[in-house]
Design a protein around this motif. Structure first.
Motif, mmCIF file in Angstrom:
data_model
loop_
_atom_site.group_PDB
_atom_site.id
_atom_site.type_symbol
_atom_site.label_atom_id
_atom_site.label_comp_id
_atom_site.label_asym_id
_atom_site.label_seq_id
_atom_site.Cartn_x
_atom_site.Cartn_y
_atom_site.Cartn_z
ATOM 1 N N PRO A 50 -0.549 18.981 0.176
ATOM 2 C CA PRO A 50 -1.873 18.727 -0.417
ATOM 3 C C PRO A 50 -1.870 17.546 -1.377
ATOM 4 C CG PRO A 50 -1.262 21.051 -0.559
ATOM 5 C CD PRO A 50 -0.096 20.350 0.010
ATOM 6 N N GLU A 51 -0.756 17.353 -2.120
ATOM 7 C CA GLU A 51 -0.766 16.284 -3.126
ATOM 8 C C GLU A 51 -0.817 14.888 -2.499
ATOM 9 O OE1 GLU A 51 1.647 18.480 -2.624
ATOM 10 O OE2 GLU A 51 3.640 17.732 -3.130
ATOM 11 N N TYR A 52 -0.474 14.814 -1.181
ATOM 12 C CA TYR A 52 -0.515 13.506 -0.525
ATOM 13 C C TYR A 52 -1.664 13.417 0.485
ATOM 14 C CZ TYR A 52 4.270 13.513 -2.312
ATOM 15 O OH TYR A 52 5.349 13.583 -3.125
ATOM 16 N N ALA A 53 -2.557 14.395 0.426
ATOM 17 C CA ALA A 53 -3.576 14.506 1.475
ATOM 18 C C ALA A 53 -4.470 13.273 1.563
ATOM 19 C CB ALA A 53 -4.414 15.752 1.255
ATOM 20 N N GLY A 54 -4.697 12.573 0.454
ATOM 21 C CA GLY A 54 -5.599 11.431 0.481
ATOM 22 C C GLY A 54 -4.953 10.127 0.863
ATOM 23 N N LEU A 55 -3.688 10.125 1.035
ATOM 24 C CA LEU A 55 -2.981 8.859 1.275
ATOM 25 C C LEU A 55 -3.088 8.433 2.735
ATOM 26 C CD1 LEU A 55 0.340 9.399 -0.731
ATOM 27 C CD2 LEU A 55 -1.574 7.911 -1.344
ATOM 28 N N PRO A 56 -3.114 7.125 2.974
ATOM 29 C CA PRO A 56 -3.052 6.669 4.362
ATOM 30 C C PRO A 56 -1.688 7.035 4.968
ATOM 31 C CG PRO A 56 -2.882 4.795 2.849
ATOM 32 C CD PRO A 56 -3.172 5.999 2.008
ATOM 33 N N ILE A 57 -1.680 7.039 6.300
ATOM 34 C CA ILE A 57 -0.461 7.517 6.980
ATOM 35 C C ILE A 57 0.091 6.426 7.889
ATOM 36 C CG2 ILE A 57 0.435 9.206 8.652
ATOM 37 C CD1 ILE A 57 -1.894 11.055 7.654
ATOM 38 N N ALA A 58 1.398 6.232 7.773
ATOM 39 C CA ALA A 58 2.079 5.327 8.726
ATOM 40 C C ALA A 58 3.021 6.164 9.574
ATOM 41 C CB ALA A 58 2.859 4.258 7.978
ATOM 42 N N ILE A 59 2.793 6.124 10.881
ATOM 43 C CA ILE A 59 3.729 6.831 11.780
ATOM 44 C C ILE A 59 4.777 5.808 12.197
ATOM 45 C CG2 ILE A 59 3.971 8.039 13.979
ATOM 46 C CD1 ILE A 59 1.050 8.937 13.639
ATOM 47 N N VAL B 133 0.852 -1.203 0.000
ATOM 48 C CA VAL B 133 0.000 0.000 0.000
ATOM 49 C C VAL B 133 0.885 1.249 0.000
ATOM 50 C CG1 VAL B 133 -1.758 1.288 1.274
ATOM 51 C CG2 VAL B 133 -1.816 -1.222 1.247
ATOM 52 N N ARG B 134 0.521 2.194 -0.842
ATOM 53 C CA ARG B 134 1.269 3.459 -0.886
ATOM 54 C C ARG B 134 0.797 4.344 0.257
ATOM 55 N NH1 ARG B 134 0.981 8.274 -4.426
ATOM 56 N NH2 ARG B 134 3.113 9.040 -4.681
ATOM 57 N N ARG B 135 1.730 4.792 1.051
ATOM 58 C CA ARG B 135 1.381 5.588 2.231
ATOM 59 C C ARG B 135 2.333 6.772 2.388
ATOM 60 N NH1 ARG B 135 1.092 0.434 4.618
ATOM 61 N NH2 ARG B 135 -0.985 -0.051 5.407
ATOM 62 N N ILE B 136 1.869 7.684 3.263
ATOM 63 C CA ILE B 136 2.806 8.697 3.772
ATOM 64 C C ILE B 136 3.452 8.063 4.991
ATOM 65 C CG2 ILE B 136 3.011 10.944 4.900
ATOM 66 C CD1 ILE B 136 0.461 11.772 3.425
ATOM 67 N N HIS B 137 4.791 8.115 5.039
ATOM 68 C CA HIS B 137 5.527 7.585 6.204
ATOM 69 C C HIS B 137 6.118 8.755 6.978
ATOM 70 C CE1 HIS B 137 5.247 3.992 3.700
ATOM 71 N NE2 HIS B 137 5.536 3.263 4.785
ATOM 72 N N LEU B 138 5.703 8.872 8.211
ATOM 73 C CA LEU B 138 6.227 9.955 9.064
ATOM 74 C C LEU B 138 7.144 9.333 10.115
ATOM 75 C CD1 LEU B 138 2.870 11.892 9.606
ATOM 76 C CD2 LEU B 138 4.625 12.298 7.853
ATOM 77 N N PHE B 139 8.422 9.654 9.977
ATOM 78 C CA PHE B 139 9.421 9.022 10.846
ATOM 79 C C PHE B 139 9.770 9.936 12.019
ATOM 80 C CE2 PHE B 139 9.912 7.095 6.717
ATOM 81 C CZ PHE B 139 10.136 5.756 6.988
ATOM 82 N N SER B 140 9.655 9.386 13.199
ATOM 83 C CA SER B 140 10.141 10.100 14.375
ATOM 84 C C SER B 140 11.311 9.281 14.918
ATOM 85 C CB SER B 140 9.028 10.207 15.410
ATOM 86 O OG SER B 140 9.419 11.132 16.396
ATOM 87 N N VAL B 141 12.459 9.928 14.934
ATOM 88 C CA VAL B 141 13.705 9.175 15.118
ATOM 89 C C VAL B 141 14.283 9.386 16.511
ATOM 90 C CG1 VAL B 141 16.047 8.838 14.215
ATOM 91 C CG2 VAL B 141 14.184 9.442 12.662
ATOM 92 N N LYS B 142 14.672 8.272 17.129
ATOM 93 C CA LYS B 142 15.420 8.319 18.399
ATOM 94 C C LYS B 142 16.648 7.428 18.233
ATOM 95 C CE LYS B 142 12.349 10.864 19.920
ATOM 96 N NZ LYS B 142 12.684 12.280 19.910
ATOM 97 N N SER B 143 17.622 7.727 19.063
ATOM 98 C CA SER B 143 18.849 6.927 18.912
ATOM 99 C C SER B 143 18.805 5.712 19.821
ATOM 100 C CB SER B 143 20.066 7.772 19.281
ATOM 101 O OG SER B 143 19.982 8.138 20.624
ATOM 102 N N GLY B 144 19.599 4.722 19.503
ATOM 103 C CA GLY B 144 19.833 3.562 20.357
ATOM 104 C C GLY B 144 18.559 2.788 20.675
ATOM 105 N N ASN B 145 18.524 2.213 21.868
ATOM 106 C CA ASN B 145 17.344 1.438 22.292
ATOM 107 C C ASN B 145 16.255 2.380 22.791
ATOM 108 O OD1 ASN B 145 18.530 -1.033 21.744
ATOM 109 N ND2 ASN B 145 19.442 -1.170 23.786
ATOM 110 N N LEU B 146 15.013 1.917 22.650
ATOM 111 C CA LEU B 146 13.899 2.724 23.135
ATOM 112 C C LEU B 146 13.600 2.294 24.568
ATOM 113 C CD1 LEU B 146 11.849 4.898 22.227
ATOM 114 C CD2 LEU B 146 10.292 3.033 21.638
ATOM 115 N N ASP B 147 14.103 3.069 25.517
ATOM 116 C CA ASP B 147 13.857 2.732 26.919
ATOM 117 C C ASP B 147 12.878 3.766 27.499
ATOM 118 O OD1 ASP B 147 15.347 4.988 27.188
ATOM 119 O OD2 ASP B 147 17.146 3.970 27.929
ATOM 120 N N ARG B 148 12.700 3.672 28.821
ATOM 121 C CA ARG B 148 11.707 4.541 29.434
ATOM 122 C C ARG B 148 12.048 6.024 29.203
ATOM 123 N NH1 ARG B 148 7.638 3.303 32.118
ATOM 124 N NH2 ARG B 148 8.276 1.171 32.505
ATOM 125 N N THR B 149 13.303 6.367 29.302
ATOM 126 C CA THR B 149 13.703 7.769 29.118
ATOM 127 C C THR B 149 13.408 8.234 27.700
ATOM 128 O OG1 THR B 149 15.572 7.119 30.474
ATOM 129 C CG2 THR B 149 15.625 9.348 29.559
#
Lengths: 577, 593
Positions: free
Chosen positions: B102-111, B58-74
């Motif tokens: 606007p050109e991608y407004a109709g696409l599903p979104i993957a966060i 499926v063609r989607r908008i991919h919104l990447f939120s980036v963190k470094s290393g392991n994802l721990d509580r902090t």
């Protein structure tokens, strides 16, 4: 009875010399040896054998050179006891001397001849028998005159003066030498002798001149009243001395350094300092003489003798050729040694500066600490700073010695001079040797009675700051030399150590005495060796490690050019005109 | 290989690292990246935004939120704005509502929750709960952890047609040997050479190769950083940059989208090089330049040659970094003196940025001067070729009026000490670059050895040229006298690019360039200066180099530093006359007196 038969038997068989070798080996001085020698002399004097004939033919003998010296010493004991005609005795003695060659003991048969010639008319007969023009016979003119002087000193002196005034150079030389050795009974004879020597000096060849100069010294040494006359001769004739004469002078200085008067030494020194340094024998004599001067408390005369030599000959600055002098200096008490070093450093003579470094290197054991009292030197600020710079410039590789001298100088300096000297104590000295020198300064800083304590404490504080700075960066991995570069350096280091080790082994006296074994495993060696009785003995030896470390100056790695440049500048600095 | 990549991903930091690499990875997967990370601008929780086909087709908008290393509580949820959950909230609350083009407004979104390591088990339940709670028909959540990113790399940039097994082996070895830079760089150079020998036929293929080099460098850098030794990545990044310039400069010249993409990759490589530079210089070198001997001592060798070589190398690196900053303010033709008048002539809009740039340049100049004065081995070159690093440093210092006197003083010391060392038969500069030769130098005190070791020189004519530019009569004449007295056998020369240099310069090939010989240095004249300017005017090959033509002259200097070529005279075309003009005869006379 056995000795007598053996001697007769071997004499008849022409094997007397091997018999002497066998009987007197290690027994010459004991009862058996003495008895054997006495039998030989008796048989000769009874004309049962001719003991001189084998000696006269010794050049052709098949005995080894080692055996020869045993035989020679036996003859030296025998000769004074023998009855013989002068020509036969001369022939035997000359042959013994010839076979001995250049050995130091080669003159011993002549000594025996002199004892022999003291009896009867032998001395006069010898003088009549020898050729005054023959260099080979000159030694016998000398010993004959000496022998004659024992019983007839006036006759001997007159005869020597006769030779001295003659035209035969070898006899003149021998006579000049003999006059110096004669016991001159009264002032008239002494004056006569010195006058004759003075008269002959003008036309003397170099060898004779040497003997004339030495004889004057010897007469003055024994008869203090003749000192002025002797000094006059030395002063007048000394300037003509060349290698041979200078060598004679060096021998005189070496042999009688302690007994010669200051005036005589001063004149001899003027002659001796013209030595050609390639003449190592002469130089060795002067080295020994200077050592004797120092040991007898005549430091100034030793320095006057040696300093000009060092000053004019670069290759003497290592003090290798003047090791006796150096050892004697280093044995001086620290204040006097410090004065010598300060004297050399103040001289502004580069060679003496370098010699200072060599001198300190002669000190073994812990670091040499020298405390100098600069007050008597009455130095200006500029002079004291200059002296401190030269001290560090030349003695840089002996940081504690250099620092001790500079701290001595600093004690009575003005604040401005103290500031400058503190600066050079820190850089280049302390900054380069932050190990050994810092430890020494730390110890010194605990002495609250030391007036330099605040300066030392400040220096140590500066050093701590500097070291902290270095520690803050630590080692940066990115700057590390590559493995390839390290390998090249290691290879170079190994090669250099190998070459050095080989050189040291070549020069090592110890290594020339022992055999060399390389152990591939373990740290203990087990070996068997043969004892004097032929039995094998087991020897087990635990090996130990010997290590020695030297602190390398830090800037030699970090800023080699600057360090070299600074030290060069320190060494050549002058006061502004 | 995947382990190497995983380790690399886990060690990446968020800011300027994982978020910078991610767009290239997505591009290679066929995604269209429409938003890249930018500092200082509000991203509403999104570091990278791209449109592409997901694993389910499926063609989607991919919104990447980036963190470094392991994802721990902090990393997951604290008061810190850098935590992931607040970022995700921002995406849901603001980004999706107002920032989707606007050109991608109709696409599903993957966060996409993106991090180099794994989700810590302690926060797993919270993360899953959050994703479930916020999943809708349009909005879904994806976990892009280290494992998935490693797959992205191996299936994308490291696919077999782009990085065949032998080249992977070189990359693996260069990473494994990162603590032995000589060996590591040797393997990396083989990888680069293989790519250079087979450039892609299309601009897209070449871009892929460039991105591959970029990611390889990143991997090497991160491994080096972990090993506390970024020497190999530092050198590799310079070579990589030159390689990529050689690969893409024609695409850049062509213009259009391909040019933009090529420019982007080149910029990424330059930025990566600066990141590595920062790691080495900002963290390790520069804090200690004001401390006497700290840098010299940090070499940790008992051999003075090692200290000397490393210091001059550092000098060149530091100067070159300063020149990259100068480049941003200079005209495209080359460096100039960044005087107040000149700075006033720049667009007023950029005043703030320019001032900050000047501040940085001045700071580097100052640090360079501290480095020289506190590490005085930098006054005594042992290799004539160290003129390259000195030339770079002179160029940088000449760009600021306030440091002209430092150039003058330093040139004096360099000349005086080199001449003294020669006269004293010490460690004078020699032509050999062999470590064997240098460590033994001087092996002999003979005249023949001295002659053989000094048959040519680029150092002395360069010092004479700068002495002439600064009107330092004493130094100029000293060099002239020295040449006449002791170096009649020595060919005073420098290197200039020729028509073959474009093909050879960036890759370090040795079949290009020309030696300008018989550079005159005559007492009582300034003939070196006049000779140099005449040649600069006559020789056009330099301006034909792509890096110069396209206004990227620091690339030429980088090539000179890396491949050990003297700084070409033409780089000083505008600078030297300005320096001379500023060194007024009156000043010079005064100083002389």
């Amino acid at each position: 009875m056995a000795d007598r038969d053996d001697i007769l038997q071997h004499h008849a068989a022409g094997t007397l010399l091997p018999l002497i070798v066998e009987r007197l080996r290690r027994r010459r001085a004991d009862e058996m040896g003495k008895a054997f020698s006495a039998t030989l002399a008796r048989l000769h004097n009874e004309q049962a054998i001719d003991v001189l004939a084998p000696a006269a033919a010794i050049e052709a003998s098949t005995i080894s050179q080692h055996e020869f010296f045993g035989v020679m010493l036996a003859y030296c004991d025998l000769i004074p006891e023998l009855d013989a005609e002068v020509p036969a005795m001369l022939a035997a003695v000359k042959a013994l001397v010839a076979r001995a060659g250049n050995d130091g003991a080669a003159g011993q048969p002549n000594g025996a001849y002199r004892s022999w010639a003291e009896r009867g008319n032998r001395a006069q007969e010898t003088l009549a028998a020898v050729d005054p023009n023959s260099p080979e016979d000159a030694a016998y003119v000398f010993v004959a005159l000496q022998a004659l002087a024992v019983r007839e000193p006036h006759v001997a002196l007159n005869q020597a003066i006769g030779y001295l005034g003659g035209s035969a150079a070898p006899a003149r030389s021998a006579a000049a030498k003999a006059i110096g050795s004669m016991a001159l009974a009264n002032a008239e004879a002494q004056l006569l002798a010195v006058q004759a020597l003075a008269d002959a000096s003008g036309s003397a060849d170099d060898n004779t001149l040497g003997h004339i100069l030495v004889s004057c010294c010897e007469i003055a040494r024994r008869h203090s009243g003749m000192e002025a006359a002797a000094v006059d001769v030395l002063r007048a004739a000394g300037s003509r001395a060349e290698d041979n004469a200078i060598h004679q002078v060096s021998l005189e200085l070496m042999s009688h350094a302690e007994q010669l008067s200051p005036a005589i030494v001063a004149e001899l020194t003027k002659i001796a300092v013209r030595v050609t340094v390639a003449n190592r024998g002469t130089l060795d004599n002067l080295d020994m003489a200077s050592s004797s001067f120092i040991d007898s408390g005549r430091l100034g005369e030793a320095l006057t003798l040696i300093e000009p030599l060092i000053s004019t000959h670069d290759d003497l600055t290592s003090l290798e050729a003047l090791n006796s002098f150096a050892h004697a200096l280093i044995r001086l008490d620290p204040p006097r040694l410090a004065n010598v070093i300060i004297r050399w450093l103040r001289s502004r003579d580069a060679n003496l500066g370098r010699a200072t470094l060599s001198l300190i290197a002669e000190h073994h054991g812990g670091p040499l600490v020298l405390d100098v009292d600069a007050r008597p030197l009455d130095l200006s600020d500029a002079e004291v700073v200059l002296l401190a710079r030269r001290t560090i410039g030349f003695l840089f590789v002996h940081p504690i010695t250099a620092a001790s001298l500079v701290l001595g100088l600093i004690r009575d300096a003005s604040p401005a001079a103290i500031s400058e000297m503190s600066e050079i104590l820190f850089d280049p000295l302390l900054i380069n040797f932050s190990g050994e020198l810092a430890d020494w300064l730390k110890e010194r800083s605990t002495n609250s009675s030391d007036s330099t304590q605040p300066i030392v404490s400040e220096l140590l504080a500066r050093l701590e700051t500097y070291i902290q700075g270095l520690r803050s960066a630590g080692r940066i991995n990115e700057l590390r030399p590559s493995e390839r570069e390290r390998m090249i350096e290691r290879h170079r280091q190994q090669e250099s150590s190998r070459q050095l080790h080989k050189e040291i082994e070549k020069k090592s006296v110890f290594m020339s005495l022992v055999s060399r074994s390389v152990l591939l495993y373990g740290n203990r060696s087990i070996s068997y060796f043969e004892g004097p009785d032929g039995t094998k003995r087991r020897d087990e030896m635990k090996l130990h490690t010997i290590s020695h470390s030297v602190e390398a100056p830090r800037l030699d790695i970090l800023e080699p050019f600057d360090l070299d440049y600074t030290l060069r500048a320190f060494r050549v600095m002058r006061l502004p005109e | 290989m995947k382990l190497v990549i995983r380790e690399y991903l886990a060690s990446l930091r968020e800011r300027g690292e994982l978020d910078v690499v991610l767009p290239d990875l997505l591009t290679e997967l066929g995604f269209t990246v429409y938003s890249r990370p930018a500092r200082g601008t509000r991203q509403y929780g999104v570091d990278v935004a791209a449109v592409g086909i997901g694993r389910d087709g499926v063609r989607r908008i991919h919104l990447f939120s980036v963190k470094s290393g392991n994802l721990d509580r902090t990393e997951w949820n604290t008061a810190s704005p850098q935590s992931l959950r607040p970022s995700l909230d921002e995406i849901l609350d603001h980004y999706i509502a107002s920032r989707i083009p606007p050109e991608y407004a109709g696409l599903p979104i993957a966060i996409c929750l993106t991090f180099g390591g794994d989700v810590d088990e302690q926060v797993r339940a919270e993360v899953t709960g959050y994703m479930n709670r916020n999943t809708t028909d349009r909005i879904s959540f994806e976990e892009w952890n280290g494992d998935r990113l490693a797959d992205v790399i191996t299936e994308g940039l490291f696919r077999e047609d782009l990085l065949p097994p032998p080249l992977r082996s070189h990359l693996r070895k260069s990473v494994a040997m990162v603590e032995d830079p000589e060996i590591a760089i040797g393997h990396f150079a083989k990888l680069l050479r293989a790519l250079a020998n087979a450039p892609g036929e299309t601009s897209a293929a070449r871009l892929s190769q460039a991105r591959l080099i970029n990611i390889c460098l990143w991997i090497m850098f991160v491994w080096g950083r972990e090993a506390d030794n970024v020497e190999a990545p530092y050198r590799a990044s310079e070579r990589g940059l030159l390689e990529v310039w050689h690969l893409l400069n024609k695409d850049v010249a062509r213009g259009g989208k391909a040019a933009d993409a090529a420019g982007l990759v080149i910029n990424e490589l330059v930025e990566l090089h600066f990141t590595i530079w920062d790691e080495l210089f900002r963290h390790k070198i520069l804090p200690h330049v004001k401390v006497r001997h700290a840098i010299s001592s940090a070499v940790g060798s008992h051999v003075s040659l090692d200290v000397n070589l490393k210091l001059f190398d550092l000098l060149g690196r530091l100067a070159l970094r300063g020149l990259w900053l100068v480049w941003q303010l200079s005209p495209s033709s080359g460096p100039v003196v960044l005087s107040e008048d000149y700075l006033q002539s720049l667009p007023k809009l950029l005043l703030g940025i320019n001032n900050s740039m000047i501040e940085q340049i001045d700071q580097i100049c100052e640090q360079l001067m501290h480095m020289v004065s506190n590490n005085r081995a930098l006054l005594s070159p042992i290799g004539d070729w160290q003129a390259i690093d000195i030339g770079l440093a002179f160029t940088l210092l000449a760009c600021r009026r306030r440091t002209h006197s430092a150039v003058k003083q330093w040139a004096r010391e360099l000349a005086k000490r080199s001449i003294f060392a020669f006269d004293a038969n010490g460690r004078y500069p020699v032509t050999s670059t062999s470590y064997w030769d240098l460590i033994e130098h001087p092996t002999e005190q003979s005249e023949e050895y001295r002659k053989n070791s000094t048959e040519g020189s680029v150092l002395y004519p360069m010092l004479a040229l700068w002495a002439a530019a600064l009107r330092d009569r004493e130094v100029f004449d000293e060099i002239a006298d020295f040449k006449a007295r002791s170096l009649p056998h020595c060919t005073f020369q420098t290197w200039l690019p020729d028509e073959d240099s474009e093909q050879g310069l960036y890759l370090g090939r040795d079949n290009h360039g020309a030696a300008l010989t018989d550079i005159p240095v005559t007492p009582g004249t300034w003939d070196t200066f006049e000779f140099a300017l005449k040649e600069i005017a006559a020789n056009q090959h330099y301006t034909e180099l792509s890096a110069v033509r396209l206004g990227h002259w620091p690339i030429v200097l980088t090539a000179c530093r890396v491949h050990r070529l003297p700084v070409p005279l033409q780089i000083w075309r505008d600078l030297l006359p300005l320096v001379r003009e500023l060194a007024s005869p009156v000043d010079a006379e005064d100083e002389h007196c």
